[in-house]
Scaffold this motif. Structure first.
Motif, short mmCIF file in Angstrom:
data_model
loop_
_atom_site.label_atom_id
_atom_site.label_comp_id
_atom_site.label_asym_id
_atom_site.label_seq_id
_atom_site.Cartn_x
_atom_site.Cartn_y
_atom_site.Cartn_z
N CYS A 289 0.80 -1.24 0.00
CA CYS A 289 0.00 0.00 0.00
C CYS A 289 0.83 1.29 0.00
O CYS A 289 0.27 2.37 0.18
CB CYS A 289 -0.96 0.01 1.18
SG CYS A 289 -0.19 -0.09 2.81
N ASP B 168 -0.40 3.87 -2.46
CA ASP B 168 -1.80 4.28 -2.33
C ASP B 168 -1.92 5.76 -1.97
O ASP B 168 -1.13 6.29 -1.19
CB ASP B 168 -2.51 3.49 -1.21
CG ASP B 168 -2.85 2.06 -1.59
OD1 ASP B 168 -2.55 1.64 -2.72
OD2 ASP B 168 -3.42 1.36 -0.73
N GLU C 161 -7.35 5.83 -1.39
CA GLU C 161 -7.18 4.42 -1.72
C GLU C 161 -6.90 3.58 -0.47
O GLU C 161 -7.45 2.49 -0.31
CB GLU C 161 -6.05 4.24 -2.73
CG GLU C 161 -6.41 4.74 -4.11
CD GLU C 161 -5.22 4.83 -5.04
OE1 GLU C 161 -5.45 4.78 -6.27
OE2 GLU C 161 -4.06 4.98 -4.58
#
Length: 175
Positions: A137, A140, A144
């Motif tokens: 992540c 992100d 998100e």
């Protein structure tokens, strides 16, 4: 600030359910924040994103090793998991950030890396876990990572403002 953070955890420090069976480890928390901030693979490390990345790191460690990395406990808030004492964590000596003014009158807190920082409190396994979270992540956006967090069973099965139980780490979407 360390005493203030420890006081926040006085009743739950080290608890298996709430803290992943780990005593609060402030030096490791600072190293992890710095590790994420220093990574070229982490784009725009603002407060909301950092808090989710800490949760993923602790949960993945619990899933793999049976205990969290930091001993932090996380509450379910509107934008996802947030550690108890999150504002105190930001004020710890060694945690650096800058305030960013956004056009819509919001203020963001962007975390900064220190040059030549030594990660004295991270093991090779810790670093492996952190790199896995970054891969999962790190790129992100805030929206998100919040959307990703909202899909986790740990989030949707925990009531608003309750502490998220580490048992949900077993069903984490990151392996």
């Amino acid at each position: 600030m360390q005493k203030t953070l420890l006081a926040e955890y006085a009743e739950i420090n080290g608890d298996e359910t709430y803290c992943g069976g780990m005593e609060l480890n402030i030096p490791k928390i600072k190293d992890i924040v710095q590790f994420f901030a220093a990574s070229k693979e982490v784009i725009s490390l603002y407060k909301v994103k950092l808090m989710k990345m800490l949760w993923y790191a602790d949960s993945l460690a619990y899933k793999r090793q049976g205990c969290s990395l930091t001993g932090l406990a996380y509450k379910r808030l509107a934008m996802g998991a947030v550690p108890i004492g999150h504002n105190i964590i930001m004020a710890l000596d060694g945690v650096e950030y800058e305030e960013i003014d956004f056009p819509d009158d919001r203020i963001g807190y962007k975390f900064l890396s220190k040059k030549n920082y030594e990660f004295q409190n991270l093991t090779e396994e810790d670093i492996s876990i952190l790199n896995e979270v970054i891969k999962f992540c790190g790129k992100d956006s805030k929206d998100e990572i919040v959307a990703r967090m909202h899909k986790e069973k740990a989030y949707f099965e925990t009531a608003e403002k309750d502490i998220i139980h580490y048992q949900y780490a077993k069903e984490l979407s990151i392996s």
